[in-house]
Motif scaffolding. Sequence first.
Motif, PDB file in Angstrom:
ATOM      1  N   PRO A 163     -31.452 -85.248 -73.266  1.00 36.73           N
ATOM      2  CA  PRO A 163     -31.266 -85.612 -74.686  1.00 36.73           C
ATOM      3  C   PRO A 163     -31.361 -84.406 -75.614  1.00 36.73           C
ATOM      4  O   PRO A 163     -30.645 -84.339 -76.617  1.00 36.73           O
ATOM      5  CB  PRO A 163     -32.422 -86.599 -74.950  1.00 36.73           C
ATOM      6  N   GLY A 164     -32.235 -83.451 -75.288  1.00 38.40           N
ATOM      7  CA  GLY A 164     -32.336 -82.235 -76.092  1.00 38.40           C
ATOM      8  C   GLY A 164     -31.075 -81.392 -75.970  1.00 38.40           C
ATOM      9  O   GLY A 164     -30.578 -80.843 -76.959  1.00 38.40           O
ATOM     10  N   LEU A 165     -30.539 -81.311 -74.755  1.00 35.34           N
ATOM     11  CA  LEU A 165     -29.305 -80.524 -74.547  1.00 35.34           C
ATOM     12  C   LEU A 165     -28.137 -81.172 -75.285  1.00 35.34           C
ATOM     13  O   LEU A 165     -27.276 -80.472 -75.819  1.00 35.34           O
ATOM     14  CB  LEU A 165     -28.989 -80.420 -73.045  1.00 35.34           C
ATOM     15  N   THR A 225     -51.408 -90.667 -71.862  1.00 36.65           N
ATOM     16  CA  THR A 225     -51.493 -89.977 -73.156  1.00 36.65           C
ATOM     17  C   THR A 225     -51.154 -88.508 -72.983  1.00 36.65           C
ATOM     18  O   THR A 225     -50.398 -87.928 -73.775  1.00 36.65           O
ATOM     19  CB  THR A 225     -52.921 -90.110 -73.742  1.00 36.65           C
ATOM     20  N   ILE A 226     -51.711 -87.905 -71.932  1.00 35.25           N
ATOM     21  CA  ILE A 226     -51.408 -86.493 -71.658  1.00 35.25           C
ATOM     22  C   ILE A 226     -49.902 -86.329 -71.417  1.00 35.25           C
ATOM     23  O   ILE A 226     -49.264 -85.414 -71.942  1.00 35.25           O
ATOM     24  CB  ILE A 226     -52.190 -85.998 -70.419  1.00 35.25           C
ATOM     25  N   ARG A 227     -49.353 -87.241 -70.633  1.00 27.14           N
ATOM     26  CA  ARG A 227     -47.918 -87.158 -70.334  1.00 27.14           C
ATOM     27  C   ARG A 227     -47.099 -87.291 -71.617  1.00 27.14           C
ATOM     28  O   ARG A 227     -46.174 -86.538 -71.868  1.00 27.14           O
ATOM     29  CB  ARG A 227     -47.545 -88.263 -69.349  1.00 27.14           C
ATOM     30  N   TRP A 228     -47.465 -88.273 -72.447  1.00 22.63           N
ATOM     31  CA  TRP A 228     -46.697 -88.564 -73.657  1.00 22.63           C
ATOM     32  C   TRP A 228     -46.770 -87.406 -74.642  1.00 22.63           C
ATOM     33  O   TRP A 228     -45.779 -87.032 -75.266  1.00 22.63           O
ATOM     34  CB  TRP A 228     -47.238 -89.865 -74.278  1.00 22.63           C
ATOM     35  N   ARG A 229     -47.968 -86.820 -74.804  1.00 21.84           N
ATOM     36  CA  ARG A 229     -48.148 -85.754 -75.785  1.00 21.84           C
ATOM     37  C   ARG A 229     -47.723 -84.394 -75.247  1.00 21.84           C
ATOM     38  O   ARG A 229     -47.627 -83.427 -76.001  1.00 21.84           O
ATOM     39  CB  ARG A 229     -49.605 -85.698 -76.222  1.00 21.84           C
ATOM     40  N   ARG A 257     -37.537 -89.370 -76.595  1.00 23.02           N
ATOM     41  CA  ARG A 257     -36.691 -89.825 -75.471  1.00 23.02           C
ATOM     42  C   ARG A 257     -37.028 -89.059 -74.200  1.00 23.02           C
ATOM     43  O   ARG A 257     -37.061 -89.618 -73.104  1.00 23.02           O
ATOM     44  CB  ARG A 257     -35.208 -89.628 -75.811  1.00 23.02           C
ATOM     45  N   ILE A 258     -37.292 -87.778 -74.367  1.00 24.69           N
ATOM     46  CA  ILE A 258     -37.645 -86.944 -73.207  1.00 24.69           C
ATOM     47  C   ILE A 258     -38.943 -87.440 -72.580  1.00 24.69           C
ATOM     48  O   ILE A 258     -39.067 -87.555 -71.355  1.00 24.69           O
ATOM     49  CB  ILE A 258     -37.761 -85.456 -73.632  1.00 24.69           C
ATOM     50  N   ALA A 259     -39.933 -87.780 -73.437  1.00 21.00           N
ATOM     51  CA  ALA A 259     -41.217 -88.258 -72.912  1.00 21.00           C
ATOM     52  C   ALA A 259     -41.016 -89.553 -72.122  1.00 21.00           C
ATOM     53  O   ALA A 259     -41.634 -89.754 -71.071  1.00 21.00           O
ATOM     54  CB  ALA A 259     -42.203 -88.478 -74.050  1.00 21.00           C
ATOM     55  N   ILE A 311     -41.425 -79.365 -69.727  1.00 19.60           N
ATOM     56  CA  ILE A 311     -40.127 -79.789 -70.290  1.00 19.60           C
ATOM     57  C   ILE A 311     -40.076 -79.453 -71.792  1.00 19.60           C
ATOM     58  O   ILE A 311     -39.067 -78.949 -72.292  1.00 19.60           O
ATOM     59  CB  ILE A 311     -39.913 -81.310 -70.066  1.00 19.60           C
ATOM     60  N   GLY A 312     -41.179 -79.712 -72.509  1.00 19.31           N
ATOM     61  CA  GLY A 312     -41.227 -79.406 -73.936  1.00 19.31           C
ATOM     62  C   GLY A 312     -41.066 -77.913 -74.180  1.00 19.31           C
ATOM     63  O   GLY A 312     -40.337 -77.479 -75.086  1.00 19.31           O
ATOM     64  N   PHE A 313     -41.725 -77.138 -73.335  1.00 16.69           N
ATOM     65  CA  PHE A 313     -41.645 -75.676 -73.428  1.00 16.69           C
ATOM     66  C   PHE A 313     -40.207 -75.209 -73.163  1.00 16.69           C
ATOM     67  O   PHE A 313     -39.657 -74.363 -73.881  1.00 16.69           O
ATOM     68  CB  PHE A 313     -42.636 -75.103 -72.407  1.00 16.69           C
ATOM     69  N   ALA A 314     -39.580 -75.801 -72.156  1.00 17.49           N
ATOM     70  CA  ALA A 314     -38.191 -75.431 -71.832  1.00 17.49           C
ATOM     71  C   ALA A 314     -37.259 -75.805 -72.980  1.00 17.49           C
ATOM     72  O   ALA A 314     -36.326 -75.060 -73.299  1.00 17.49           O
ATOM     73  CB  ALA A 314     -37.756 -76.125 -70.544  1.00 17.49           C
ATOM     74  N   LEU A 315     -37.528 -76.938 -73.630  1.00 15.36           N
ATOM     75  CA  LEU A 315     -36.684 -77.371 -74.754  1.00 15.36           C
ATOM     76  C   LEU A 315     -36.777 -76.371 -75.899  1.00 15.36           C
ATOM     77  O   LEU A 315     -35.763 -76.041 -76.534  1.00 15.36           O
ATOM     78  CB  LEU A 315     -37.140 -78.765 -75.209  1.00 15.36           C
ATOM     79  N   ARG A 316     -38.005 -75.901 -76.154  1.00 17.16           N
ATOM     80  CA  ARG A 316     -38.189 -74.923 -77.237  1.00 17.16           C
ATOM     81  C   ARG A 316     -37.412 -73.640 -76.935  1.00 17.16           C
ATOM     82  O   ARG A 316     -36.733 -73.096 -77.803  1.00 17.16           O
ATOM     83  CB  ARG A 316     -39.677 -74.626 -77.377  1.00 17.16           C
ATOM     84  N   LEU A 317     -37.497 -73.172 -75.703  1.00 16.55           N
ATOM     85  CA  LEU A 317     -36.771 -71.950 -75.353  1.00 16.55           C
ATOM     86  C   LEU A 317     -35.262 -72.189 -75.321  1.00 16.55           C
ATOM     87  O   LEU A 317     -34.469 -71.272 -75.557  1.00 16.55           O
ATOM     88  CB  LEU A 317     -37.262 -71.392 -74.011  1.00 16.55           C
TER      89      LEU A 317
END
Lengths: 227, 262
Positions: free
Chosen positions: B42-44, B154-158, B14-16, B76-82
């Motif tokens: 969505p992660g929050l 693809t870069i954006r999605w992954r 959803r974030i992607a 964003i993915g990195f921020a979600l992990r943290l």
Amino acid sequence: MSLDQAVLLAILGGIVFLDQWPLLQSMLSRPLVVGAAVGIVLDRPTDGVLWGAVFEAIYLGVLPIGVARYPDAGLAALAGSAIALSAPVGVPPPAGWAVAVALGTGAVGDHAGVVLRRWNGRLAVHVREQVAAGDLSAPGRAIAISLMRGAGLGVVVSAGALTVGLGGLALVVSTPWSGPLSMTVVVLAAAAALVVNGTRLLVDSRSRFTAWGVGLVLVVAAFGLVG
Amino acid sequence: MSWINRPLAAERRRIARRATCLQAVWNYETLQGVGFAWAIAPGLDRLYPDPNARSERLLAHLERFNSNPYLGTIGIGFALRLEQEVARGSAGADQRLARLIKAVRSSLGALGDELFWAAWRPALGLIGAAAALMTGSLIAALGYWVAYNAFAQTIRWRGVRAGFASGAGIARVLQDPFWSRASELTKSAGAVACGAVAGGALLAARSGGTEGISVFLITTAFLWLAGWRRGSRGRWLSPSVAFLVVVILLSVVVRISAGVLP
């Protein structure tokens, strides 16, 4: 150009404006693609692609880096291609006027982008206040509002450019702004722009200059000898 | 509390999707801040069932953020992990997240701008425009569009997954030689293509006789000189204005002596 086609082009302007930076950046807003789309709307796909390539060559070096301001190449290509294709098939296009209208539209599109960014600034302040008050859907609403505003700005700029461009055609008849320049000459000039802008952008070291030379020699050797 | 440790796969998708609107509310104060916050929401939602805690974290993500739009998903993915660590209650995790995201955003911007804006887009645009000028075919425009997006989207999605997987090791992702190699390779391929376009244009101009060659060479020389930088005062003429001057001058030549140009 019929009214239906003009309306379709204005709607296309809304999509192009959004794709330029607010949404997706799928390059639907690049001149090459926009020219093709204008050609399809005006039922002259080949001429549309050619004019799209002309504007792609002109705007190849415009880089949207950081907070830099740059002309809206997509809206420029939309207006310029539409004006160029307003000439009947087989008649030399009003090339000078088409390029001039494109340049003007690109500048107005840039200003429209600045206006949207300023509106967005106020929107962002409201979002902070609403989220602080517990309204978690505020960012989503702000995005929807901004996209609608952006699409509206794109439609307005495109419609204005088409009105001015088509209206001005009558004023530039019998001047160099209306040509007559054959499409062959326009394509040659565009090829020159492509080579100059491409070289300035991509050839930034001695090894790339060698690569450039290899490309030139290969094509001349392969096709020059055949020719 | 097991939900905190889940890999958040559905949320990452959803974030992607939401990251396509990263720049929707771009403004001069927080830049991509609102788009960033909306994308990570969505992660929050999953990590913070308590609306007050969620609101507090969403506010933190409304701060200034700017990146290249395709590489922003890594941030964003990195921020979600943290954010998972923050939700677990790790001491100082929220300050660490704020500090690291500030450090990462400019690197993501620089890498992405170099790869996409300075290399991938102009190289493909050059090839696409040359093909279009030669053939007048819609396939040239379609091919350009498909090729551009096959890589960029693809870069954006992954990116969300890559950023999430890296966590605090984000520096390894940013220093991966892939980015510099991809930029260098694309620019070199673009340089070869540019030389090939020059050769092809010369041959095409030759078929228009002396007039055709003259139009191409004089236009090239004029555009090159017009784009010359004059110290701090920038170029004599921008490429678009220089092209307009060329078109008008050629039109004048045609008017003065009809039939001189092809």
